[in-house]
Design an enzyme around this catalytic site. Structure first.
Site, PDB file in Angstrom:
ATOM      1  N   CYS A  93     -13.581  11.805 -15.392  1.00  0.00           N
ATOM      2  CA  CYS A  93     -13.359  11.932 -16.833  1.00  0.00           C
ATOM      3  C   CYS A  93     -12.360  10.878 -17.283  1.00  0.00           C
ATOM      4  O   CYS A  93     -11.607  10.324 -16.486  1.00  0.00           O
ATOM      5  CB  CYS A  93     -12.992  13.349 -17.233  1.00  0.00           C
ATOM      6  N   SER A 119     -16.010  22.373 -15.603  1.00  0.00           N
ATOM      7  CA  SER A 119     -14.690  21.722 -15.595  1.00  0.00           C
ATOM      8  C   SER A 119     -13.864  22.186 -16.785  1.00  0.00           C
ATOM      9  O   SER A 119     -14.323  22.140 -17.925  1.00  0.00           O
ATOM     10  CB  SER A 119     -14.830  20.206 -15.680  1.00  0.00           C
TER      11      SER A 119
HETATM   12  C1  FMN Z   1     -25.266  19.471 -18.754  1.00  0.00           C
HETATM   13  C2  FMN Z   1     -24.407  19.030 -17.611  1.00  0.00           C
HETATM   14  C3  FMN Z   1     -23.040  19.272 -17.646  1.00  0.00           C
HETATM   15  C4  FMN Z   1     -22.218  18.861 -16.592  1.00  0.00           C
HETATM   16  N1  FMN Z   1     -20.879  19.132 -16.645  1.00  0.00           N
HETATM   17  C5  FMN Z   1     -20.091  18.784 -15.602  1.00  0.00           C
HETATM   18  C6  FMN Z   1     -18.718  19.128 -15.590  1.00  0.00           C
HETATM   19  O1  FMN Z   1     -18.191  19.770 -16.499  1.00  0.00           O
HETATM   20  N2  FMN Z   1     -17.964  18.748 -14.521  1.00  0.00           N
HETATM   21  C7  FMN Z   1     -18.496  18.070 -13.461  1.00  0.00           C
HETATM   22  O2  FMN Z   1     -17.772  17.775 -12.516  1.00  0.00           O
HETATM   23  N3  FMN Z   1     -19.805  17.743 -13.438  1.00  0.00           N
HETATM   24  C8  FMN Z   1     -20.610  18.086 -14.485  1.00  0.00           C
HETATM   25  N4  FMN Z   1     -21.952  17.772 -14.441  1.00  0.00           N
HETATM   26  C9  FMN Z   1     -22.495  17.049 -13.286  1.00  0.00           C
HETATM   27  C10 FMN Z   1     -23.098  18.010 -12.257  1.00  0.00           C
HETATM   28  O3  FMN Z   1     -22.147  18.941 -11.783  1.00  0.00           O
HETATM   29  C11 FMN Z   1     -23.721  17.253 -11.072  1.00  0.00           C
HETATM   30  O4  FMN Z   1     -22.714  16.558 -10.389  1.00  0.00           O
HETATM   31  C12 FMN Z   1     -24.783  16.262 -11.499  1.00  0.00           C
HETATM   32  O5  FMN Z   1     -25.503  16.750 -12.592  1.00  0.00           O
HETATM   33  C13 FMN Z   1     -25.760  15.907 -10.366  1.00  0.00           C
HETATM   34  O6  FMN Z   1     -26.423  17.060  -9.866  1.00  0.00           O
HETATM   35  P1  FMN Z   1     -27.856  17.575 -10.400  1.00  0.00           P
HETATM   36  O7  FMN Z   1     -28.786  16.393 -10.365  1.00  0.00           O
HETATM   37  O8  FMN Z   1     -28.229  18.669  -9.460  1.00  0.00           O
HETATM   38  O9  FMN Z   1     -27.648  18.068 -11.780  1.00  0.00           O
HETATM   39  C14 FMN Z   1     -22.785  18.167 -15.491  1.00  0.00           C
HETATM   40  C15 FMN Z   1     -24.152  17.932 -15.456  1.00  0.00           C
HETATM   41  C16 FMN Z   1     -24.970  18.350 -16.492  1.00  0.00           C
HETATM   42  C17 FMN Z   1     -26.441  18.074 -16.423  1.00  0.00           C
END
Ligand code: FMN
Ligand code: FAD
Ligand code: FES
Lengths: 303, 318
Positions: free
Chosen positions: B133, B46
């Protein structure tokens, strides 16, 4: 039953990094540490001193998802088993406990080499290499590389006590001189590495200090270097989740060549940094703050 | 061979597999391990209008089958993102979902404008709007927790984005009724929904007995949250079937680590699947999961991925 899905492997052309299912071929105690040798084709050929590997803990059903990083102690590209990588593991939490207990023949999904290596001088100058605890692991290989280039190499090993020193014998083989300090005086002189540094720098006319160990020790190396008008190259150990630059968890404030402080990823821009670029003032009580003057810092008062 | 192609609000993708925002940086690092042009789409971190330093460290804590993170949307700002990252993604031929963020609705719109008017807009497969956010104007309450704030962001972004580039609204599961937020953003013009973002959590350092994260709270992700993702997709998909929310494609995210996990999200109603935290464990995961998914469908005797989307609502495979 859930089908088995082994973790991936990768070796893309030009990537200069591989992901392999490494095999443990030796695991031996070294003081309170465990010295592991792994067959890891591809890593040995690419690695240089100061770089590290990131190990997955367990298989695809492991509840520990984050990678654990370890400095590369030594590599041998043409061993009898193919390229091997050695690491020195200290017990810390559940992930390292699991690695320590691995029998020979066990598999570890390993990524490496990672990060920037120690830069080596063009000229055959005198160098002081300082390791705190298992932080000395990458220094003996570095010493070999420096001595091949004609450098005079002094190694300083420091630890809380004798059983926490790593590589005393190896140091005597790899360096022109070895100095040992322990907090409790159980080996070498009683005190800290910073106590012996000024004399060593002056006596050898060293123009660079290399260091690896806890943050407080690295800071003292930088300060000693600064007092003598030389540079310290320090390898930091910030908490890392991926080791490959995709998570942004391992950042710390570092000045760039123009003096601007940025929160940089220590896994890709480090782990080796010039001591005079690191914002030591930001490390407070086990945390690292974002300096007010860092690029993109919240406006003062807006936090 | 199983047909894995999907239609994401009019954009054809050869595969349902995507990275998750913030879990693959902006591509170069992951491209050292897998060819990211083989993904259905690469989702970028993002990005806001100006550079952001992010939060102090520690920024992460490992938890059982998951992690907490408090990165704080660290990033280079949209100008540098476009010139350095989007340009590179465009040059290698990647299909890109650009994730945008903002502290105000107009910041979101300004970031979207910059992206879609850039010389690299042809690489943009979709814009994902990270409404999870903090809203500066509303005491830092996240937009995604409140229908009117979410509606406003999507309305302003919609005005900037030309036809042909779908807008995906990324929802937070930390709400009382996710279908209410889903309805608000689709009515504002979102062409699809991504869910879920992380769940708010706190971990206490067992030695210092203080919050482990310097920022105190962080977002929980990884396999531990997968049932929450499946629940959110299920509820919104059901609401679409009942006509309470206009029907749009859902991009599933949350705890996907294997092909079987991806299949769960698809059966609950997702058209495409993102792999986030699992990539920290295995950077090849976004492609590996796609291969495992194809194998799993093949084993079930399914020829087309599209045939299982939402199938759990129809009594499952017969
Ligand atoms: C370290 C980290 C950074 C993330 N940064 C963003 C971000 O910048 N924007 C966003 O929409 N989601 C962000 N997320 C959320 C992920 O895109 C995702 O929606 C969430 O982690 C669930 O999926 P997962 O269990 O496969 O990680 C972040 C997740 C993690 C772990
Ligand atoms: C570049 C680098 C080189 C390192 N070299 C060595 C080495 O040669 N020998 C050695 O024993 N240890 C080394 N470490 C530290 C080692 O990575 C940690 O002790 C280990 O990750 C802790 O895992 P755990 O499961 O035992 O502990 P936990 O506390 O359960 O770990 C949980 C999570 O936090 C991360 N983490 C916790 N402590 C650290 C730490 N100090 N540094 C980095 N990540 C951490 C882990 O990666 C994991 O993601 C190095 C760290 C870095 C960054
Ligand atoms: S450890 Fe993931 S970016 Fe450095």
């Amino acid at each position: 039953m859930t089908p088995s899905h082994p973790l991936g492997t990768a070796a893309r052309e030009g990537a200069r990094v591989v992901q392999v299912d490494a095999e443990v071929i030796r695991s031996a105690p070294a003081g309170i540490y465990q010295h592991l040798t792994l067959v890891a084709p591809g890593i040995a050929e690419l690695a240089r001193p100061g770089q590290f590997v990131a190990a997955a803990i367990g298989d695809e059903h492991s509840s520990m998802l984050l990678r654990r990083s370890f400095s590369i102690h030594r590599v041998s590209p043409q061993g009898a088993y193919g390229g091997t990588v050695e690491i020195v593991v200290a017990a810390h939490g559940p992930g390292t406990e699991q690695l320590l207990a691995l029998p020979t023949g066990a598999r570890v999904n390993l990524i490496g080499p990672l990060g920037r290596p120690f830069p080596v001088p063009q000229e055959p100058v005198a160098c002081v290499l300082v390791g705190g605890g298992y932080g000395s692991a990458p220094l003996f290989w570095l010493a070999d590389v420096l001595r091949e280039r004609g450098c005079h190499v002094e190694i300083v090993l420091g630890a809380a006590s004798r059983d926490r020193l790593f590589g005393v014998l190896e140091g005597r083989r790899s360096a022109d001189g070895v100095t040992i300090t322990t907090d409790d005086g159980s080996e070498g002189s009683k005190g800290w590495v910073s106590d012996v540094l000024p004399e060593l720098i002056t006596r050898t006319g060293a123009s660079v200090i290399y260091g690896c160990g806890p943050m407080g020790m690295l800071r003292s190396l930088h300060e000693a270097a600064q007092e003598h008008g030389i540079v310290a190259q320090v390898a930091v150990e910030e908490a890392m989740a991926c080791g490959i630059g995709i998570c942004m968890t391992c950042v710390m404030p570092v000045r760039d060549a123009t003096g601007t402080t940025k929160m940089v990823r220590s896994c890709v821009e480090g782990p080796v940094f010039r001591g005079d670029r690191v914002r030591w003032d930001a490390f407070v009580d086990g945390r690292c703050l974002v300096p007010d003057d860092a690029l993109g810092a919240p406006e003062a008062g807006a936090r | 061979m199983v047909d894995l192609s999907v239609d994401l609000a009019g954009v054809p993708l050869p595969s349902p597999m995507m990275t998750a925002s913030g879990c693959a940086a902006n591509g170069r690092e992951m491209h050292r391990f897998i060819d990211i042009t083989e993904l259905g789409a690469f989702v970028t971190k993002s990005v806001k209008a100006a550079p952001v330093s992010g939060r102090p460290t520690p920024r992460m804590a490992e938890t059982d089958s998951g992690m907490l993170n408090s990165i704080g949307l660290q990033g280079p700002g949209v100008a540098a993102f476009v010139e350095e990252d989007l340009a590179w993604l465009h040059s290698i031929g990647a299909r890109v979902v650009v994730s945008i963020a903002g502290g105000t609705a107009s910041e979101f719109a300004a970031v979207a404008r910059r992206v879609v008017r850039s010389p690299y807009a042809s690489a943009v497969a979709a814009i994902e709007v990270n409404i999870s956010c903090p809203n500066v104007a509303n005491r830092g309450l996240v937009f995604a927790c409140e229908p009117s704030g979410s509606h406003k962001v999507i309305t302003l972004v919609r005005e900037e984005v030309p036809r042909g580039i779908p807008i995906l609204a990324k929802l937070s599961p930390d709400v009382t009724d996710i279908t209410e937020i889903a309805a608000a953003v689709v009515k504002a013009g979102a062409h699809g929904l991504t869910m879920i973002n992380t769940l708010l959590g706190v971990a206490i350092d067992p030695v210092r007995l203080r919050p482990h994260l310097a920022a105190t709270t962080g977002g929980l992700s990884g396999p531990a949250v997968r049932p929450v993702a499946v629940r959110a997709i299920w509820q919104v998909s059901a609401a679409m079937r009942e006509g309470r929310v206009p029907a749009v494609p859902i991009v599933g995210a949350g705890g996907v680590r294997t092909g079987a996990d991806a299949l769960e999200l698809l059966a609950a109603g997702a058209t495409a699947v993102q792999v986030g935290t699992a990539a920290f464990n295995d950077p090849t995961a976004p492609l590996r999961v796609g291969r495992e998914l194809a194998d799993a469908l093949d084993a079930l005797g399914v020829d087309r991925l599209a045939d299982v989307v939402g199938i759990a609502h129809e009594g499952g495979l017969r």
